[in-house]
Design an enzyme around this catalytic site. Sequence first.
Site, PDB file in Angstrom:
ATOM      1  N   ASN A   1      -2.622  -7.149 -10.884  1.00 16.47           N
ATOM      2  CA  ASN A   1      -2.917  -6.430 -12.192  1.00 16.47           C
ATOM      3  C   ASN A   1      -1.765  -5.366 -12.750  1.00 16.47           C
ATOM      4  OD1 ASN A   1      -5.920  -7.010 -12.500  1.00 16.47           O
ATOM      5  ND2 ASN A   1      -6.198  -5.996 -10.624  1.00 16.47           N
ATOM      6  N   THR A   2      -0.630  -4.934 -11.957  1.00 12.33           N
ATOM      7  CA  THR A   2       0.175  -4.160 -12.546  1.00 12.33           C
ATOM      8  C   THR A   2       1.556  -5.053 -12.638  1.00 12.33           C
ATOM      9  OG1 THR A   2      -0.671  -2.358 -11.612  1.00 12.33           O
ATOM     10  CG2 THR A   2       1.645  -2.116 -12.173  1.00 12.33           C
ATOM     11  N   ASN A   3       1.831  -6.034 -11.351  1.00 14.83           N
ATOM     12  CA  ASN A   3       2.990  -6.601 -11.505  1.00 14.83           C
ATOM     13  C   ASN A   3       2.916  -8.037 -10.994  1.00 14.83           C
ATOM     14  OD1 ASN A   3       5.211  -4.608 -11.964  1.00 14.83           O
ATOM     15  ND2 ASN A   3       4.352  -3.652 -10.085  1.00 14.83           N
TER      16      ASN A   3
ATOM     17  N   ASP B   1      -5.792 -12.062  -3.797  1.00 15.76           N
ATOM     18  CA  ASP B   1      -4.699 -11.422  -3.114  1.00 15.76           C
ATOM     19  C   ASP B   1      -5.408 -10.743  -1.688  1.00 15.76           C
ATOM     20  OD1 ASP B   1      -6.128  -9.427  -4.621  1.00 15.76           O
ATOM     21  OD2 ASP B   1      -4.703  -8.263  -4.767  1.00 15.76           O
ATOM     22  N   ARG B   2      -6.565 -10.377  -1.699  1.00 17.96           N
ATOM     23  CA  ARG B   2      -7.114  -9.684  -0.615  1.00 17.96           C
ATOM     24  C   ARG B   2      -7.651 -11.070   0.379  1.00 17.96           C
ATOM     25  NH1 ARG B   2     -12.222  -6.328  -2.806  1.00 17.96           N
ATOM     26  NH2 ARG B   2     -12.142  -5.324  -0.829  1.00 17.96           N
TER      27      ARG B   2
ATOM     28  N   ASP C   1      -4.222  -2.218   1.313  1.00 10.41           N
ATOM     29  CA  ASP C   1      -3.371  -3.134   0.525  1.00 10.41           C
ATOM     30  C   ASP C   1      -3.147  -1.918  -0.743  1.00 10.41           C
ATOM     31  OD1 ASP C   1      -1.638  -4.060  -1.229  1.00 10.41           O
ATOM     32  OD2 ASP C   1      -2.737  -6.249  -1.314  1.00 10.41           O
TER      33      ASP C   1
ATOM     34  N   THR D   1      -2.703  -1.586  -7.652  1.00 15.53           N
ATOM     35  CA  THR D   1      -3.268  -1.069  -8.624  1.00 15.53           C
ATOM     36  C   THR D   1      -4.842  -0.060  -8.025  1.00 15.53           C
ATOM     37  OG1 THR D   1      -2.373  -2.756 -10.267  1.00 15.53           O
ATOM     38  CG2 THR D   1      -4.280  -1.136 -11.199  1.00 15.53           C
TER      39      THR D   1
ATOM     40  N   THR E   1       1.725  24.845 -10.306  1.00  9.22           N
ATOM     41  CA  THR E   1       1.092  23.849 -10.845  1.00  9.22           C
ATOM     42  C   THR E   1       1.562  22.273 -10.246  1.00  9.22           C
ATOM     43  OG1 THR E   1       0.284  24.752 -12.914  1.00  9.22           O
ATOM     44  CG2 THR E   1       0.429  22.353 -13.015  1.00  9.22           C
TER      45      THR E   1
END
Length: 259
Positions: free
Chosen positions: A9-11, A110-111, A130, A133, A187
Amino acid sequence: MLLAIDAGNTNVVFALVDGKSIVARWRIATDPRRTADEYAVWLSQLLVLEGYDRAQVSGVIVATVVPRATHNLQVLAQKYFQTQAVIAGQPPAEWGMAIDVQEPQSLGADRAVNAVAAHALHDGDLIVIDFGTASTFDWIDYRGAYKGGIIAPGINLSLDALVNAAAKLPRIAIEAPADPTVIGRDTVSQMNIGIYWGYIAMIEGLVARMRAEVGRPVKVIATGGLATLFEKNTAVFDTIEPDLTIQGLAMMWERVTVR
């Protein structure tokens, strides 16, 4: 050589596999609109920089959780590598394991690939974590069957949600706090503690609950880019396999080619 592609989802990770060795790997931000031609220009340059040529790639295998990206990756394989991409989970590259859950078709590629690789590399019951994302926790039993798992927000996703929802909170880097205290005095340190130690507490807590439900000795395998970030400050991982998905794709390719 094999070009193994893990479209997350990200790369999107591209890895060049020679036999059992991963000789090069590259990643690019996931964009379902990216065309095969765009992938090819980027990838061809990287191959040359690493001393390889497109003609050396004889096979392509893809695991994807981004359906819209699949077609362009298939075109990339056909047009620029003169081969048909094998899609993990589809004939002829079926999973080759039992998926013992209520909706087997919903398991992310992927899983499933991670489960294939983990069972091939390690004996007994396994929990594969894993860090992507989403952070996923998967149980593979000693026979190699996928038995279920957990999906939690990834640490970057959690931080993005916090920063986007709170106007006065700054964007910070995710890192292990230099000071082991969990009571922050400003903070930024309070955010760092909450994200980092909070995530470790979640990992340890979920693994403990999974172990109790499995009821047998379990080995915990971590993978994904952020696994090493937590390694120093928790004993919950038995081992880290940074390239588990690519290893699984290579194993699936080997099964296909020896048929």
